[in-house]
Design a protein around this motif. Structure first.
Motif, PDB file in Angstrom:
ATOM      1  N   TRP A 197       0.808  -1.224   0.000  1.00  0.00           N
ATOM      2  CA  TRP A 197       0.000   0.000   0.000  1.00  0.00           C
ATOM      3  C   TRP A 197       0.835   1.265   0.000  1.00  0.00           C
ATOM      4  O   TRP A 197       0.370   2.310  -0.454  1.00  0.00           O
ATOM      5  N   GLY A 199       1.033   2.997  -3.227  1.00  0.00           N
ATOM      6  CA  GLY A 199      -0.179   3.609  -3.767  1.00  0.00           C
ATOM      7  C   GLY A 199      -1.034   4.231  -2.689  1.00  0.00           C
ATOM      8  O   GLY A 199      -2.253   4.050  -2.685  1.00  0.00           O
ATOM      9  N   GLU A 249      -2.113   7.074  -2.311  1.00  0.00           N
ATOM     10  CA  GLU A 249      -3.123   7.995  -2.817  1.00  0.00           C
ATOM     11  C   GLU A 249      -4.445   7.279  -3.091  1.00  0.00           C
ATOM     12  O   GLU A 249      -5.490   7.913  -3.219  1.00  0.00           O
ATOM     13  N   ASP A 250      -4.397   5.948  -3.173  1.00  0.00           N
ATOM     14  CA  ASP A 250      -5.622   5.172  -3.354  1.00  0.00           C
ATOM     15  C   ASP A 250      -6.434   5.086  -2.073  1.00  0.00           C
ATOM     16  O   ASP A 250      -7.593   4.680  -2.104  1.00  0.00           O
ATOM     17  N   THR A 292      -8.241   7.061   0.927  1.00  0.00           N
ATOM     18  CA  THR A 292      -8.789   8.386   1.216  1.00  0.00           C
ATOM     19  C   THR A 292      -9.447   8.365   2.590  1.00  0.00           C
ATOM     20  O   THR A 292      -9.474   7.324   3.261  1.00  0.00           O
ATOM     21  N   SER A 308     -11.849   5.534   2.847  1.00  0.00           N
ATOM     22  CA  SER A 308     -11.384   4.147   2.722  1.00  0.00           C
ATOM     23  C   SER A 308     -11.681   3.351   3.978  1.00  0.00           C
ATOM     24  O   SER A 308     -11.689   3.886   5.087  1.00  0.00           O
ATOM     25  N   ASP A 356     -11.349  -2.125   1.970  1.00  0.00           N
ATOM     26  CA  ASP A 356     -10.605  -1.655   0.799  1.00  0.00           C
ATOM     27  C   ASP A 356      -9.165  -2.151   0.848  1.00  0.00           C
ATOM     28  O   ASP A 356      -8.620  -2.592  -0.168  1.00  0.00           O
TER      29      ASP A 356
END
Length: 137
Positions: A45, A48, A50-51, A53, A56, A60
């Motif tokens: 993770w 990424g 930025e995936d 939020t 989340s 997720d």
């Protein structure tokens, strides 16, 4: 102790609340990121973040590991300790990178900590439980 501080960012809310050294320990098997499963989850993770939020959820994060998060959690809570380490690592990855956890994730994390503490009896699980229970918001 192998330290994750430099390699992996922390959300300000996480850094302010989760201050015990165990949250940065890659060598302690009972630390959130000390198991292979927890370290892998964070490493996956961190490339990424930025995936993730403010919306989340723990689902997720864990969906990157499995298509059936519910079955994963059920098996972890039934005593599959390798899967419990995945759930623990996933929940703490969400916390570390966003500074928050959704209400369902909080409940799942607390239940996972209970299962792992019963299995291993390690103080680290009591420390994490105390810190999660004291987390506001």
């Amino acid at each position: 102790m192998d330290d994750v501080t430099a390699a992996y960012p922390k959300a300000p809310a996480f850094a302010a609340h989760f201050t015990d050294p165990l949250y940065d320990d890659l060598a302690d098997e009972f630390a959130p990121f000390g198991s292979d499963e927890g370290a892998d989850m964070l490493a996956d993770w961190v490339h990424g973040p930025e995936d993730l939020t403010a919306a989340s959820t723990y689902r997720d994060v864990l969906s990157a590991f499995t298509d059936d998060v519910e079955a994963l959690v059920m098996e972890a809570h039934a005593g599959a300790m390798d899967l419990a380490a995945v759930v623990l690592g996933g929940c703490f990855t969400l916390l570390r990178l966003t500074g928050r956890i959704d209400p369902e994730g909080r409940r799942v994390l607390l239940d996972t900590l209970d299962v792992m503490e019963r299995e291993y009896g390690a103080e680290q699980f009591r420390t994490m439980r105390r810190d999660v229970l004291a987390l506001r918001g």
